[in-house]
Scaffold this motif. Sequence first.
Motif, PDB file in Angstrom:
ATOM      1  N   SER A 197       0.817  -1.201   0.000  1.00 30.53           N
ATOM      2  CA  SER A 197       0.000   0.000   0.000  1.00 30.53           C
ATOM      3  C   SER A 197       0.859   1.263   0.000  1.00 30.53           C
ATOM      4  O   SER A 197       1.881   1.342   0.677  1.00 30.53           O
ATOM      5  N   ASP A 198       0.422   2.273  -0.774  1.00 29.59           N
ATOM      6  CA  ASP A 198       1.106   3.570  -0.771  1.00 29.59           C
ATOM      7  C   ASP A 198       0.525   4.506   0.287  1.00 29.59           C
ATOM      8  O   ASP A 198       0.911   5.675   0.371  1.00 29.59           O
ATOM      9  N   LEU A 199      -0.440   3.991   1.077  1.00 27.36           N
ATOM     10  CA  LEU A 199      -1.062   4.738   2.178  1.00 27.36           C
ATOM     11  C   LEU A 199      -1.805   5.986   1.710  1.00 27.36           C
ATOM     12  O   LEU A 199      -2.035   6.912   2.485  1.00 27.36           O
ATOM     13  N   GLN A 200      -2.228   6.006   0.444  1.00 30.28           N
ATOM     14  CA  GLN A 200      -3.040   7.113  -0.061  1.00 30.28           C
ATOM     15  C   GLN A 200      -4.496   6.886   0.362  1.00 30.28           C
ATOM     16  O   GLN A 200      -5.075   5.827   0.115  1.00 30.28           O
ATOM     17  N   ILE A 201      -5.084   7.877   1.022  1.00 30.61           N
ATOM     18  CA  ILE A 201      -6.477   7.777   1.453  1.00 30.61           C
ATOM     19  C   ILE A 201      -7.385   8.249   0.324  1.00 30.61           C
ATOM     20  O   ILE A 201      -7.242   9.377  -0.170  1.00 30.61           O
ATOM     21  N   SER A 202      -8.308   7.395  -0.092  1.00 34.84           N
ATOM     22  CA  SER A 202      -9.270   7.740  -1.139  1.00 34.84           C
ATOM     23  C   SER A 202     -10.669   7.332  -0.680  1.00 34.84           C
ATOM     24  O   SER A 202     -10.817   6.463   0.179  1.00 34.84           O
ATOM     25  N   ALA A 203     -11.671   7.968  -1.263  1.00 35.23           N
ATOM     26  CA  ALA A 203     -13.045   7.658  -0.895  1.00 35.23           C
ATOM     27  C   ALA A 203     -13.953   7.792  -2.110  1.00 35.23           C
ATOM     28  O   ALA A 203     -13.704   8.613  -3.003  1.00 35.23           O
ATOM     29  N   TYR A 204     -14.982   6.974  -2.126  1.00 40.45           N
ATOM     30  CA  TYR A 204     -16.023   7.039  -3.153  1.00 40.45           C
ATOM     31  C   TYR A 204     -17.355   7.234  -2.439  1.00 40.45           C
ATOM     32  O   TYR A 204     -17.637   6.523  -1.457  1.00 40.45           O
ATOM     33  N   CYS A 205     -18.149   8.182  -2.900  1.00 43.14           N
ATOM     34  CA  CYS A 205     -19.448   8.403  -2.261  1.00 43.14           C
ATOM     35  C   CYS A 205     -20.537   8.457  -3.322  1.00 43.14           C
ATOM     36  O   CYS A 205     -20.309   8.878  -4.461  1.00 43.14           O
ATOM     37  N   ASP A 206     -21.711   8.016  -2.934  1.00 46.38           N
ATOM     38  CA  ASP A 206     -22.849   7.992  -3.846  1.00 46.38           C
ATOM     39  C   ASP A 206     -24.125   8.122  -3.027  1.00 46.38           C
ATOM     40  O   ASP A 206     -24.122   7.900  -1.801  1.00 46.38           O
ATOM     41  N   SER A 207     -25.204   8.477  -3.681  1.00 48.04           N
ATOM     42  CA  SER A 207     -26.499   8.538  -3.003  1.00 48.04           C
ATOM     43  C   SER A 207     -27.581   8.048  -3.949  1.00 48.04           C
ATOM     44  O   SER A 207     -27.430   8.126  -5.179  1.00 48.04           O
ATOM     45  N   ASP A 208     -28.642   7.543  -3.370  1.00 44.18           N
ATOM     46  CA  ASP A 208     -29.827   7.139  -4.133  1.00 44.18           C
ATOM     47  C   ASP A 208     -30.941   8.089  -3.732  1.00 44.18           C
ATOM     48  O   ASP A 208     -31.481   8.005  -2.628  1.00 44.18           O
ATOM     49  N   TRP A 209     -31.270   9.017  -4.607  1.00 50.00           N
ATOM     50  CA  TRP A 209     -32.206  10.107  -4.290  1.00 50.00           C
ATOM     51  C   TRP A 209     -33.614   9.567  -4.043  1.00 50.00           C
ATOM     52  O   TRP A 209     -34.173   8.850  -4.856  1.00 50.00           O
TER      53      TRP A 209
END
Length: 296
Positions: A134-146
């Motif tokens: 791991s390169d220890l890069q913090i990433s995130a994915y977000c989504d919503s269902d309206w």
Amino acid sequence: HGCFHIKDLGVLKYFLGIEIARSSQGLFLCQRKYALDIIHECGLLGSKPVNSPMKVNHKLALAMGSPLQDVTQYRRLIGRLIYLTITRPELSYSVHILSQFMQNPKEDHLEAARRVLRYLKGNPGQGILLRSDSDLQISAYCDSDWGACPLSRHSLTGFLVTLGGSPISWRTKKQSLVSRSSAEAEYRAMATVTSELIWVKSFLVAMGVYHSSPMLLFCDNQAALHIAKNPVFHERTKHIEMDCHFVRERLVSGDLATGYVSSKNQIADIFTKALGKQQFHFLMGKLGILNPYAPT
């Protein structure tokens, strides 16, 4: 040991139902025995496996079937499935939906819970890999269902936080307020995952891991990304003004950087809706979930 009487039990292999395996690739965590115990307890060891934990376009919130005579079985099953999501992120959406009916479950809800077990039957040893490269890069994915909930019209937030490509935090949660547009629902999801990112970063700092580069936040809604970068507040943002200030403050400080990801490659989609077989397994491949017990 000078303060507390402790024992060295050696290398961790099993703890509270979680199995840990080490290799040159990293740490693999699963709950195979725990999953098989649930399937055995419900008498579904001989059942036919299915490819996804929940049917597409389900109507469980509007189920009109007969109520269960004994709700204890359903509540116990859902409680155990909640604990199983520690190493099975793909079950978060299904368990979130089913846990809403613990007060007054119906036959349709129990049948949907059994489908989750039939999905587990096909891959009980599946789990997450915390990679050693791991390169220890913090990433995130977000989504919503309206407007996902047909009863309250509240939207659904789903997100995944990764550390160097390994999943470390995920959640499916109903938003507390009704959103008037899909962009508003997406922006509330962005604010939720931003709060989680701040906590993850501070937790890593406490463990001696420091990040100079900004954390990456990916969203598939262009309107929400535009609102995050636009310093001018207008009619569309007055309902989410606090969230706008919260996210924008992190963007200006350099702690956070946003990016666009297409809806097809939006990993967080698996946390907000029931997907078909093809898309479900496509996103599973991107989620960082492995099954070392699968035949080669």
